[in-house]
Design an enzyme around this catalytic site. Sequence first.
Site, PDB file in Angstrom:
ATOM      1  N   ASP A 247    -122.779 -40.777 -52.151  1.00 54.20           N
ATOM      2  CA  ASP A 247    -121.900 -41.595 -51.311  1.00 54.20           C
ATOM      3  C   ASP A 247    -120.675 -40.794 -50.915  1.00 54.20           C
ATOM      4  O   ASP A 247    -119.936 -41.184 -50.022  1.00 54.20           O
ATOM      5  CB  ASP A 247    -121.485 -42.871 -52.057  1.00 54.20           C
ATOM      6  CG  ASP A 247    -120.725 -43.845 -51.164  1.00 54.20           C
ATOM      7  OD1 ASP A 247    -121.192 -44.092 -50.031  1.00 54.20           O
ATOM      8  OD2 ASP A 247    -119.668 -44.345 -51.586  1.00 54.20           O
TER       9      ASP A 247
ATOM     10  N   ARG B 274    -116.133 -38.297 -56.238  1.00 57.77           N
ATOM     11  CA  ARG B 274    -115.461 -37.413 -55.300  1.00 57.77           C
ATOM     12  C   ARG B 274    -116.403 -36.282 -54.923  1.00 57.77           C
ATOM     13  O   ARG B 274    -117.064 -35.697 -55.769  1.00 57.77           O
ATOM     14  CB  ARG B 274    -114.159 -36.839 -55.907  1.00 57.77           C
ATOM     15  CG  ARG B 274    -113.037 -37.867 -56.020  1.00 57.77           C
ATOM     16  CD  ARG B 274    -112.516 -38.289 -54.654  1.00 57.77           C
ATOM     17  NE  ARG B 274    -111.474 -39.306 -54.739  1.00 57.77           N
ATOM     18  CZ  ARG B 274    -111.711 -40.609 -54.646  1.00 57.77           C
ATOM     19  NH1 ARG B 274    -112.953 -41.047 -54.467  1.00 57.77           N
ATOM     20  NH2 ARG B 274    -110.726 -41.478 -54.713  1.00 57.77           N
TER      21      ARG B 274
ATOM     22  N   GLU C  40    -117.046 -34.362 -45.989  1.00 59.44           N
ATOM     23  CA  GLU C  40    -117.098 -35.726 -45.472  1.00 59.44           C
ATOM     24  C   GLU C  40    -115.865 -36.098 -44.661  1.00 59.44           C
ATOM     25  O   GLU C  40    -115.892 -37.053 -43.901  1.00 59.44           O
ATOM     26  CB  GLU C  40    -117.259 -36.732 -46.618  1.00 59.44           C
ATOM     27  CG  GLU C  40    -116.023 -36.940 -47.463  1.00 59.44           C
ATOM     28  CD  GLU C  40    -116.189 -38.066 -48.474  1.00 59.44           C
ATOM     29  OE1 GLU C  40    -115.274 -38.897 -48.579  1.00 59.44           O
ATOM     30  OE2 GLU C  40    -117.218 -38.120 -49.151  1.00 59.44           O
TER      31      GLU C  40
END
Length: 329
Positions: free
Chosen positions: A257, A233, A262
Amino acid sequence: MKILFYDAATYDVESFEKELNHFPDIEIIYHEVDISPKTVSLAQGCDAICAFVNSDLSAPVLEKLAAINIRLVLLRCAGFNNIDLEKANELGITVLRVPGYSPEAVAELAITLALAVNRHVHKSYIKVRENNFSLVGLTGVNFHGKTAGIIGTGKIGAAMCRICRGFGMRVIAYDMYPNKELEFVEYMSLADVLKQSDLISLHCPLTDETYHMINKDTIAQMKDDVILVNTSRGALVDSEELIQGIRQGKFFGVGLDVYEEEGDNVFENREDELLQHSITARLLSFPNVIITSHQGFLTREALAAISRTTLQNAVDYENRTIHEANQVK
Protein backbone atom coordinates in the site's frame (compact mmCIF):
# COMPACT_ATOMS: atom_id res chain seq x y z
CA MET A 1 -9.22 29.97 14.15
CA LYS A 2 -8.90 29.92 10.38
CA ILE A 3 -7.17 26.85 8.89
CA LEU A 4 -5.96 26.42 5.32
CA PHE A 5 -6.26 22.81 4.13
CA TYR A 6 -3.76 21.70 1.51
CA ASP A 7 -4.26 18.67 -0.75
CA ALA A 8 -7.91 18.39 0.30
CA ALA A 9 -9.74 15.50 -1.36
CA THR A 10 -13.50 15.03 -1.48
CA TYR A 11 -13.41 12.57 1.42
CA ASP A 12 -11.44 15.09 3.51
CA VAL A 13 -14.04 17.79 2.95
CA GLU A 14 -16.93 15.46 3.72
CA SER A 15 -15.47 14.09 6.95
CA PHE A 16 -14.19 17.42 8.29
CA GLU A 17 -17.42 19.26 7.47
CA LYS A 18 -19.35 16.70 9.54
CA GLU A 19 -17.04 17.20 12.51
CA LEU A 20 -17.06 21.00 12.21
CA ASN A 21 -20.55 21.01 13.73
CA HIS A 22 -18.81 20.31 17.05
CA PHE A 23 -16.16 23.02 16.55
CA PRO A 24 -18.07 26.25 15.83
CA ASP A 25 -15.02 28.50 16.34
CA ILE A 26 -13.02 26.93 13.52
CA GLU A 27 -13.18 27.96 9.86
CA ILE A 28 -11.62 25.80 7.16
CA ILE A 29 -10.57 26.85 3.67
CA TYR A 30 -10.01 23.85 1.40
CA HIS A 31 -7.56 23.73 -1.50
CA GLU A 32 -6.88 20.80 -3.81
CA VAL A 33 -3.28 21.87 -4.41
CA ASP A 34 -0.62 20.63 -2.03
CA ILE A 35 1.75 22.86 -0.14
CA SER A 36 4.97 23.95 -1.82
CA PRO A 37 7.12 27.08 -1.80
CA LYS A 38 4.82 28.46 -4.52
CA THR A 39 1.53 27.74 -2.70
CA VAL A 40 2.46 28.87 0.81
CA SER A 41 0.97 32.28 0.03
CA LEU A 42 -2.51 30.72 -0.04
CA ALA A 43 -2.30 30.56 3.76
CA GLN A 44 -1.86 34.33 4.10
CA GLY A 45 -4.25 35.56 6.79
CA CYS A 46 -4.82 32.10 8.27
CA ASP A 47 -3.86 30.94 11.75
CA ALA A 48 -2.78 27.43 10.82
CA ILE A 49 -2.34 25.05 7.92
CA CYS A 50 -3.32 21.41 7.65
CA ALA A 51 -1.23 19.03 5.54
CA PHE A 52 -1.11 15.33 4.74
CA VAL A 53 1.39 12.52 4.81
CA ASN A 54 3.30 13.36 1.61
CA SER A 55 3.11 17.14 1.82
CA ASP A 56 6.39 19.05 1.46
CA LEU A 57 7.11 20.53 4.87
CA SER A 58 10.83 20.99 4.38
CA ALA A 59 12.85 23.86 5.83
CA PRO A 60 12.26 26.26 2.88
CA VAL A 61 8.49 25.76 3.11
CA LEU A 62 8.47 26.19 6.88
CA GLU A 63 10.46 29.40 6.59
CA LYS A 64 7.88 30.81 4.18
CA LEU A 65 5.08 29.76 6.55
CA ALA A 66 6.79 31.51 9.46
CA ALA A 67 7.19 34.63 7.31
CA ILE A 68 3.39 34.89 6.98
CA ASN A 69 2.96 34.26 10.70
CA ILE A 70 1.78 30.64 10.60
CA ARG A 71 2.61 29.14 13.98
CA LEU A 72 0.68 25.87 13.81
CA VAL A 73 0.99 22.95 11.39
CA LEU A 74 -1.69 20.30 11.72
CA LEU A 75 -0.91 16.90 10.23
CA ARG A 76 -4.04 14.86 9.51
CA CYS A 77 -1.99 11.67 9.65
CA ALA A 78 0.25 9.70 11.98
CA GLY A 79 3.48 9.94 9.97
CA PHE A 80 5.73 12.98 10.31
CA ASN A 81 8.87 12.05 8.38
CA ASN A 82 7.87 14.64 5.73
CA ILE A 83 8.44 17.59 8.07
CA ASP A 84 11.69 19.14 9.25
CA LEU A 85 10.92 19.12 12.97
CA GLU A 86 14.21 20.76 13.91
CA LYS A 87 13.51 23.71 11.64
CA ALA A 88 9.90 23.94 12.87
CA ASN A 89 11.11 24.13 16.46
CA GLU A 90 13.69 26.76 15.53
CA LEU A 91 10.97 28.87 13.89
CA GLY A 92 8.55 28.49 16.79
CA ILE A 93 6.07 26.45 14.74
CA THR A 94 4.06 23.88 16.67
CA VAL A 95 3.44 20.58 14.86
CA LEU A 96 0.51 18.40 15.92
CA ARG A 97 -0.45 15.06 14.36
CA VAL A 98 -2.95 12.21 14.72
CA PRO A 99 -0.90 9.41 16.31
CA GLY A 100 -3.74 6.91 16.38
CA TYR A 101 -7.00 7.04 14.46
CA SER A 102 -8.06 3.52 13.54
CA PRO A 103 -5.38 0.84 13.84
CA GLU A 104 -7.89 -1.72 12.61
CA ALA A 105 -8.37 0.16 9.33
CA VAL A 106 -4.72 -0.25 8.35
CA ALA A 107 -4.40 -3.77 9.73
CA GLU A 108 -7.51 -4.89 7.85
CA LEU A 109 -6.04 -3.60 4.59
CA ALA A 110 -2.79 -5.42 5.36
CA ILE A 111 -4.57 -8.76 5.72
CA THR A 112 -6.68 -7.92 2.65
CA LEU A 113 -3.52 -7.50 0.58
CA ALA A 114 -2.07 -10.71 1.98
CA LEU A 115 -5.22 -12.69 1.21
CA ALA A 116 -5.70 -11.15 -2.23
CA VAL A 117 -2.16 -11.82 -3.41
CA ASN A 118 -2.24 -15.32 -1.88
CA ARG A 119 -5.47 -16.33 -3.62
CA HIS A 120 -4.68 -14.34 -6.79
CA VAL A 121 -7.90 -12.34 -6.48
CA HIS A 122 -6.56 -9.62 -8.80
CA LYS A 123 -5.82 -12.14 -11.55
CA SER A 124 -9.08 -14.04 -11.05
CA TYR A 125 -11.14 -10.85 -11.23
CA ILE A 126 -9.62 -9.89 -14.58
CA LYS A 127 -9.95 -13.41 -16.00
CA VAL A 128 -13.64 -13.75 -15.09
CA ARG A 129 -14.42 -10.33 -16.56
CA GLU A 130 -13.10 -11.73 -19.84
CA ASN A 131 -15.23 -14.89 -19.49
CA ASN A 132 -12.19 -16.99 -18.61
CA PHE A 133 -13.23 -19.32 -15.79
CA SER A 134 -10.09 -21.46 -15.80
CA LEU A 135 -8.48 -22.05 -12.40
CA VAL A 136 -4.99 -22.52 -13.82
CA GLY A 137 -2.49 -20.25 -12.05
CA LEU A 138 -4.82 -19.40 -9.15
CA THR A 139 -3.65 -21.88 -6.51
CA GLY A 140 -2.96 -20.35 -3.12
CA VAL A 141 -2.08 -21.66 0.34
CA ASN A 142 -3.96 -21.93 3.63
CA PHE A 143 -3.04 -19.28 6.16
CA HIS A 144 -4.38 -21.50 8.95
CA GLY A 145 -1.47 -23.27 10.59
CA LYS A 146 1.14 -21.00 8.99
CA THR A 147 3.41 -18.49 10.75
CA ALA A 148 2.78 -14.74 10.58
CA GLY A 149 5.75 -12.49 11.32
CA ILE A 150 4.78 -8.99 12.42
CA ILE A 151 7.55 -6.40 12.42
CA GLY A 152 6.46 -3.63 14.76
CA THR A 153 3.71 -4.24 17.33
CA GLY A 154 2.37 -0.79 18.10
CA LYS A 155 -1.37 -0.23 17.76
CA ILE A 156 -1.55 -1.22 14.08
CA GLY A 157 0.86 -4.11 14.41
CA ALA A 158 -1.05 -5.35 17.45
CA ALA A 159 -4.30 -5.26 15.49
CA MET A 160 -2.60 -7.28 12.74
CA CYS A 161 -1.38 -9.80 15.31
CA ARG A 162 -4.94 -10.33 16.55
CA ILE A 163 -6.27 -10.75 13.02
CA CYS A 164 -3.62 -13.34 12.17
CA ARG A 165 -4.32 -15.20 15.38
CA GLY A 166 -7.99 -15.28 14.37
CA PHE A 167 -6.95 -17.04 11.18
CA GLY A 168 -5.37 -19.78 13.26
CA MET A 169 -1.82 -18.67 12.54
CA ARG A 170 1.16 -18.86 14.83
CA VAL A 171 2.14 -15.22 15.45
CA ILE A 172 5.75 -14.19 15.98
CA ALA A 173 7.04 -10.65 16.11
CA TYR A 174 10.01 -8.34 16.30
CA ASP A 175 9.87 -5.09 18.23
CA MET A 176 12.44 -3.32 20.39
CA TYR A 177 9.62 -2.73 22.88
CA PRO A 178 7.41 -5.85 23.11
CA ASN A 179 3.70 -5.26 23.63
CA LYS A 180 2.80 -6.86 26.95
CA GLU A 181 -0.88 -7.05 25.97
CA LEU A 182 -0.10 -9.58 23.22
CA GLU A 183 0.41 -12.61 25.43
CA PHE A 184 -0.05 -15.00 22.49
CA VAL A 185 2.79 -13.45 20.44
CA GLU A 186 6.27 -14.94 20.46
CA TYR A 187 8.88 -12.17 20.35
CA MET A 188 12.24 -12.95 18.82
CA SER A 189 15.07 -11.38 16.83
CA LEU A 190 14.43 -9.85 13.44
CA ALA A 191 16.55 -12.55 11.82
CA ASP A 192 14.46 -15.30 13.41
CA VAL A 193 11.19 -13.64 12.39
CA LEU A 194 12.43 -13.42 8.81
CA LYS A 195 13.58 -17.06 8.78
CA GLN A 196 10.40 -18.55 10.24
CA SER A 197 7.56 -16.52 8.73
CA ASP A 198 5.27 -17.52 5.87
CA LEU A 199 3.70 -14.07 5.97
CA ILE A 200 5.70 -10.95 6.88
CA SER A 201 3.84 -7.70 7.54
CA LEU A 202 5.60 -4.40 8.23
CA HIS A 203 4.14 -2.05 10.86
CA CYS A 204 7.00 0.11 12.07
CA PRO A 205 7.83 3.82 11.67
CA LEU A 206 10.43 5.06 9.21
CA THR A 207 13.60 6.04 11.04
CA ASP A 208 17.30 6.03 10.27
CA GLU A 209 17.42 2.54 11.78
CA THR A 210 14.49 1.12 9.80
CA TYR A 211 15.28 2.74 6.43
CA HIS A 212 15.61 -0.09 3.85
CA MET A 213 15.34 -2.72 6.57
CA ILE A 214 14.04 -5.01 3.84
CA ASN A 215 16.99 -5.36 1.48
CA LYS A 216 18.91 -8.09 -0.32
CA ASP A 217 20.45 -9.35 2.92
CA THR A 218 17.18 -9.56 4.88
CA ILE A 219 15.34 -10.93 1.85
CA ALA A 220 17.94 -13.70 1.64
CA GLN A 221 17.07 -14.67 5.22
CA MET A 222 13.38 -15.16 4.38
CA LYS A 223 11.73 -18.44 3.49
CA ASP A 224 11.20 -19.18 -0.16
CA ASP A 225 7.60 -18.46 -1.23
CA VAL A 226 7.09 -15.94 1.56
CA ILE A 227 4.34 -13.31 1.32
CA LEU A 228 5.48 -9.75 2.12
CA VAL A 229 3.06 -6.92 2.96
CA ASN A 230 3.91 -3.27 3.62
CA THR A 231 1.23 -0.82 4.77
CA SER A 232 3.59 1.34 6.82
CA ARG A 233 6.20 3.43 4.97
CA GLY A 234 7.56 2.82 1.49
CA ALA A 235 11.21 3.40 2.35
CA LEU A 236 11.23 0.50 4.80
CA VAL A 237 11.80 -1.56 1.65
CA ASP A 238 14.65 -1.13 -0.81
CA SER A 239 12.56 -1.26 -3.98
CA GLU A 240 15.40 -2.17 -6.34
CA GLU A 241 16.43 -5.10 -4.16
CA LEU A 242 12.79 -6.14 -3.69
CA ILE A 243 12.43 -6.25 -7.48
CA GLN A 244 15.55 -8.36 -7.68
CA GLY A 245 14.10 -10.75 -5.10
CA ILE A 246 10.81 -11.00 -7.01
CA ARG A 247 12.67 -11.76 -10.25
CA GLN A 248 14.60 -14.51 -8.47
CA GLY A 249 11.33 -16.14 -7.39
CA LYS A 250 11.76 -15.52 -3.66
CA PHE A 251 8.22 -14.33 -3.03
CA PHE A 252 4.91 -16.13 -3.37
CA GLY A 253 3.37 -12.68 -3.39
CA VAL A 254 3.93 -9.05 -2.43
CA GLY A 255 1.24 -6.59 -1.31
CA LEU A 256 2.16 -2.90 -1.08
CA ASP A 257 0.00 0.00 0.00
CA VAL A 258 3.13 2.15 0.30
CA TYR A 259 6.27 2.14 -1.78
CA GLU A 260 9.23 4.28 -2.70
CA GLU A 261 8.47 6.75 -5.48
CA GLU A 262 4.83 7.00 -4.39
CA GLY A 263 5.14 10.74 -3.81
CA ASP A 264 4.43 11.52 -7.46
CA ASN A 265 1.62 8.99 -7.70
CA VAL A 266 -0.23 8.75 -4.42
CA PHE A 267 -3.74 10.23 -4.47
CA GLU A 268 -3.22 11.40 -8.08
CA ASN A 269 -4.98 10.28 -11.26
CA ARG A 270 -2.24 9.49 -13.79
CA GLU A 271 -4.21 7.08 -15.96
CA ASP A 272 -3.39 8.92 -19.19
CA GLU A 273 0.37 8.97 -18.53
CA LEU A 274 3.13 6.50 -19.30
CA LEU A 275 5.21 5.65 -16.21
CA GLN A 276 8.55 5.35 -17.97
CA HIS A 277 11.64 4.12 -16.11
CA SER A 278 9.44 3.80 -13.05
CA ILE A 279 9.84 1.54 -10.01
CA THR A 280 6.06 1.51 -9.76
CA ALA A 281 5.67 0.34 -13.36
CA ARG A 282 8.20 -2.43 -12.86
CA LEU A 283 6.49 -3.65 -9.70
CA LEU A 284 3.12 -3.63 -11.48
CA SER A 285 4.58 -5.81 -14.22
CA PHE A 286 4.84 -8.80 -11.89
CA PRO A 287 1.80 -11.08 -11.71
CA ASN A 288 2.32 -11.81 -7.99
CA VAL A 289 2.39 -8.16 -6.87
CA ILE A 290 -0.58 -6.04 -5.79
CA ILE A 291 -0.15 -2.29 -5.26
CA THR A 292 -2.78 0.00 -3.79
CA SER A 293 -2.63 3.78 -3.44
CA HIS A 294 -1.82 4.41 0.23
CA GLN A 295 -5.42 3.78 1.27
CA GLY A 296 -4.89 2.02 4.59
CA PHE A 297 -6.52 4.94 6.43
CA LEU A 298 -9.49 5.16 4.09
CA THR A 299 -12.48 3.97 6.11
CA ARG A 300 -15.37 6.07 7.35
CA GLU A 301 -14.43 5.38 10.94
CA ALA A 302 -10.78 6.32 10.44
CA LEU A 303 -11.64 9.51 8.55
CA ALA A 304 -14.01 10.57 11.33
CA ALA A 305 -11.35 9.95 13.97
CA ILE A 306 -8.73 11.85 11.94
CA SER A 307 -11.07 14.82 11.54
CA ARG A 308 -12.09 14.89 15.18
CA THR A 309 -8.52 14.62 16.51
CA THR A 310 -7.13 17.21 14.08
CA LEU A 311 -9.77 19.76 15.03
CA GLN A 312 -9.33 19.03 18.74
CA ASN A 313 -5.58 19.55 18.31
CA ALA A 314 -6.33 23.02 16.91
CA VAL A 315 -8.62 23.87 19.83
CA ASP A 316 -6.12 22.58 22.39
CA TYR A 317 -3.35 24.65 20.83
CA GLU A 318 -5.46 27.79 20.85
CA ASN A 319 -6.61 27.28 24.45
CA ARG A 320 -3.03 26.72 25.58
CA THR A 321 -1.89 29.85 23.75
CA ILE A 322 -4.63 31.94 25.38
CA HIS A 323 -3.80 30.49 28.79
CA GLU A 324 -0.10 31.31 28.41
CA ALA A 325 -0.93 34.84 27.26
CA ASN A 326 -3.12 35.39 30.34
CA GLN A 327 -0.56 34.11 32.79
CA VAL A 328 0.97 36.70 35.13
CA LYS A 329 4.64 36.95 34.28
